[in-house]
Scaffold this motif. Structure first.
Motif, PDB file in Angstrom:
ATOM      1  N   VAL A 167       0.908  -1.389   0.131  1.00 35.67           N
ATOM      2  CA  VAL A 167      -0.011   0.134   0.214  1.00 35.67           C
ATOM      3  C   VAL A 167       0.886   1.315   0.113  1.00 35.67           C
ATOM      4  CG1 VAL A 167      -1.736   1.052   1.332  1.00 35.67           C
ATOM      5  CG2 VAL A 167      -1.976  -1.296   1.188  1.00 35.67           C
ATOM      6  N   GLY A 168       0.659   2.087  -0.972  1.00 40.96           N
ATOM      7  CA  GLY A 168       1.510   3.611  -1.088  1.00 40.96           C
ATOM      8  C   GLY A 168       1.061   4.474   0.096  1.00 40.96           C
ATOM      9  N   LYS A 169       1.880   5.419   0.351  1.00 41.86           N
ATOM     10  CA  LYS A 169       1.798   6.451   1.582  1.00 41.86           C
ATOM     11  C   LYS A 169       0.449   7.048   1.044  1.00 41.86           C
ATOM     12  CE  LYS A 169       6.005   7.019   3.595  1.00 41.86           C
ATOM     13  NZ  LYS A 169       7.010   8.034   4.415  1.00 41.86           N
ATOM     14  N   SER A 170       0.135   7.282  -0.089  1.00 41.87           N
ATOM     15  CA  SER A 170      -1.190   8.303  -0.208  1.00 41.87           C
ATOM     16  C   SER A 170      -2.260   7.172  -0.483  1.00 41.87           C
ATOM     17  CB  SER A 170      -0.893   8.757  -1.744  1.00 41.87           C
ATOM     18  OG  SER A 170      -1.041   7.874  -2.854  1.00 41.87           O
ATOM     19  N   GLN A 171      -2.380   5.889   0.347  1.00 36.39           N
ATOM     20  CA  GLN A 171      -3.459   5.088  -0.025  1.00 36.39           C
ATOM     21  C   GLN A 171      -3.799   4.541   1.275  1.00 36.39           C
ATOM     22  OE1 GLN A 171      -1.671   2.288  -2.640  1.00 36.39           O
ATOM     23  NE2 GLN A 171      -2.516   2.833  -4.497  1.00 36.39           N
ATOM     24  N   LYS A 172      -3.954   5.206   2.131  1.00 38.13           N
ATOM     25  CA  LYS A 172      -4.484   5.067   3.641  1.00 38.13           C
ATOM     26  C   LYS A 172      -6.068   4.632   3.485  1.00 38.13           C
ATOM     27  CE  LYS A 172      -5.409   6.751   8.347  1.00 38.13           C
ATOM     28  NZ  LYS A 172      -5.088   7.956   9.091  1.00 38.13           N
ATOM     29  N   ALA A 173      -6.768   5.010   2.579  1.00 37.39           N
ATOM     30  CA  ALA A 173      -8.097   4.748   2.449  1.00 37.39           C
ATOM     31  C   ALA A 173      -8.313   3.212   1.909  1.00 37.39           C
ATOM     32  CB  ALA A 173      -8.772   5.527   1.512  1.00 37.39           C
ATOM     33  N   LEU A 174      -6.926   2.901   0.966  1.00 39.65           N
ATOM     34  CA  LEU A 174      -7.344   1.432   0.503  1.00 39.65           C
ATOM     35  C   LEU A 174      -7.054   0.501   1.823  1.00 39.65           C
ATOM     36  CD1 LEU A 174      -5.871   0.163  -2.708  1.00 39.65           C
ATOM     37  CD2 LEU A 174      -5.198  -0.821  -0.574  1.00 39.65           C
ATOM     38  N   ALA A 175      -5.882   0.885   2.535  1.00 39.93           N
ATOM     39  CA  ALA A 175      -5.661   0.084   3.545  1.00 39.93           C
ATOM     40  C   ALA A 175      -6.715  -0.146   4.548  1.00 39.93           C
ATOM     41  CB  ALA A 175      -4.413   0.542   4.133  1.00 39.93           C
ATOM     42  N   THR A 176      -7.392   0.977   4.898  1.00 42.22           N
ATOM     43  CA  THR A 176      -8.591   0.751   6.090  1.00 42.22           C
ATOM     44  C   THR A 176      -9.751   0.113   5.494  1.00 42.22           C
ATOM     45  OG1 THR A 176      -9.149   3.101   5.466  1.00 42.22           O
ATOM     46  CG2 THR A 176      -7.609   3.029   7.183  1.00 42.22           C
ATOM     47  N   SER A 177     -10.085   0.224   3.996  1.00 36.98           N
ATOM     48  CA  SER A 177     -11.163  -0.251   3.407  1.00 36.98           C
ATOM     49  C   SER A 177     -11.109  -1.960   3.753  1.00 36.98           C
ATOM     50  CB  SER A 177     -11.212  -0.092   1.993  1.00 36.98           C
ATOM     51  OG  SER A 177     -10.440  -0.839   1.220  1.00 36.98           O
ATOM     52  N   PHE A 178     -10.064  -2.418   4.004  1.00 32.92           N
ATOM     53  CA  PHE A 178      -9.815  -3.638   4.052  1.00 32.92           C
ATOM     54  C   PHE A 178      -9.695  -4.229   5.530  1.00 32.92           C
ATOM     55  CE2 PHE A 178      -8.993  -3.391  -0.497  1.00 32.92           C
ATOM     56  CZ  PHE A 178      -9.551  -4.376  -1.000  1.00 32.92           C
ATOM     57  N   PHE A 179      -9.806  -3.425   6.497  1.00 32.82           N
ATOM     58  CA  PHE A 179      -9.775  -3.807   7.967  1.00 32.82           C
ATOM     59  C   PHE A 179     -10.683  -4.790   8.188  1.00 32.82           C
ATOM     60  CE2 PHE A 179      -7.695   0.354  10.044  1.00 32.82           C
ATOM     61  CZ  PHE A 179      -6.630   0.049   9.361  1.00 32.82           C
ATOM     62  N   LYS A 180     -11.824  -4.787   7.749  1.00 31.34           N
ATOM     63  CA  LYS A 180     -13.073  -5.773   8.192  1.00 31.34           C
ATOM     64  C   LYS A 180     -13.447  -6.871   7.037  1.00 31.34           C
ATOM     65  CE  LYS A 180     -14.924  -2.917  11.548  1.00 31.34           C
ATOM     66  NZ  LYS A 180     -15.896  -3.085  12.451  1.00 31.34           N
ATOM     67  N   GLY A 181     -12.197  -7.132   6.215  1.00 25.62           N
ATOM     68  CA  GLY A 181     -12.481  -7.890   4.997  1.00 25.62           C
ATOM     69  C   GLY A 181     -12.721  -7.388   3.755  1.00 25.62           C
ATOM     70  N   GLY A 182     -13.059  -8.333   2.771  1.00 22.17           N
ATOM     71  CA  GLY A 182     -13.245  -7.749   1.499  1.00 22.17           C
ATOM     72  C   GLY A 182     -14.362  -8.325   0.990  1.00 22.17           C
ATOM     73  N   THR A 183     -15.168  -7.602   0.178  1.00 19.73           N
ATOM     74  CA  THR A 183     -16.479  -8.028  -0.457  1.00 19.73           C
ATOM     75  C   THR A 183     -16.380  -7.584  -2.125  1.00 19.73           C
ATOM     76  OG1 THR A 183     -17.526  -7.605   1.483  1.00 19.73           O
ATOM     77  CG2 THR A 183     -18.919  -7.653  -0.474  1.00 19.73           C
ATOM     78  N   GLU A 184     -16.451  -8.665  -3.078  1.00 22.09           N
ATOM     79  CA  GLU A 184     -16.719  -8.362  -4.351  1.00 22.09           C
ATOM     80  C   GLU A 184     -18.178  -7.934  -4.590  1.00 22.09           C
ATOM     81  OE1 GLU A 184     -15.882 -10.669  -8.647  1.00 22.09           O
ATOM     82  OE2 GLU A 184     -15.782 -11.568  -6.963  1.00 22.09           O
TER      83      GLU A 184
END
Length: 158
Positions: free
Chosen positions: A71-88
């Motif tokens: 995850v890039g330094k500008s992508q905190k939102a990407l990291a936090t979006s997966f805190f509770k798993g992933g949904t397709e």
């Protein structure tokens, strides 16, 4: 042992923030992880701690493969979006585009770098499983620096 001293000491360790993904016969799965390290140059081995009661763990167990995204330094939102798993949904995983990788694991298109692993071994101790995977494919999309847990303002130790 003083539990506050233990927590303080463990929080001084450096951690990155990564998103791991996997696909099994049931569906795709994802999660934010930070307990990961390269364990060997030849063959290239990665060890990753995955929470045992997660859907991601189940998908890795079933498929014997996973992908890790830097995850890039500008992508905190990407990291936090997966805190509770992933949904397709609508061909995206937590709203992020992906394609099937060499192992069949979802490979997100936004992170600066990624690699895919085939599971060679696992260690069952505590509340996480340590999966040891051989890197079978990898790619770099940009030279953006990796986001660390400290950069993101989080702590994770106990």
């Amino acid at each position: 042992m003083d539990p506050n001293q233990k927590k303080s000491a463990l929080r001084k360790m450096t951690y990155g923030l990564y998103v791991a993904t996997a696909r099994d016969a049931e569906s795709v799965a994802g999660g934010t992880i930070n307990w990961i390290s390269q364990a060997s140059f030849e063959p290239p081995l990665i060890m990753a701690g995955i929470k045992r009661d997660s859907r991601l763990h189940q998908a890795i167990e079933n498929s014997k493969a996973f992908a890790v995204h830097i995850v890039g330094k500008s992508q905190k939102a990407l990291a936090t979006s997966f805190f509770k798993g992933g949904t397709e949904e609508n061909g995206k995983l937590n709203g992020f585009a992906f394609s099937a990788g060499t192992t069949g694991s979802p490979v997100l298109t936004d992170p600066p770098a990624w690699f895919e692993c085939r599971v060679l071994d696992k260690i069952l101790r505590g509340d996480h499983t340590i999966f040891v995977g051989e890197v079978v494919d990898a790619g770099v999309r940009s030279e953006e620096e990796a986001l660390t847990i400290r950069d993101a303002g989080f702590t994770y130790a106990g």
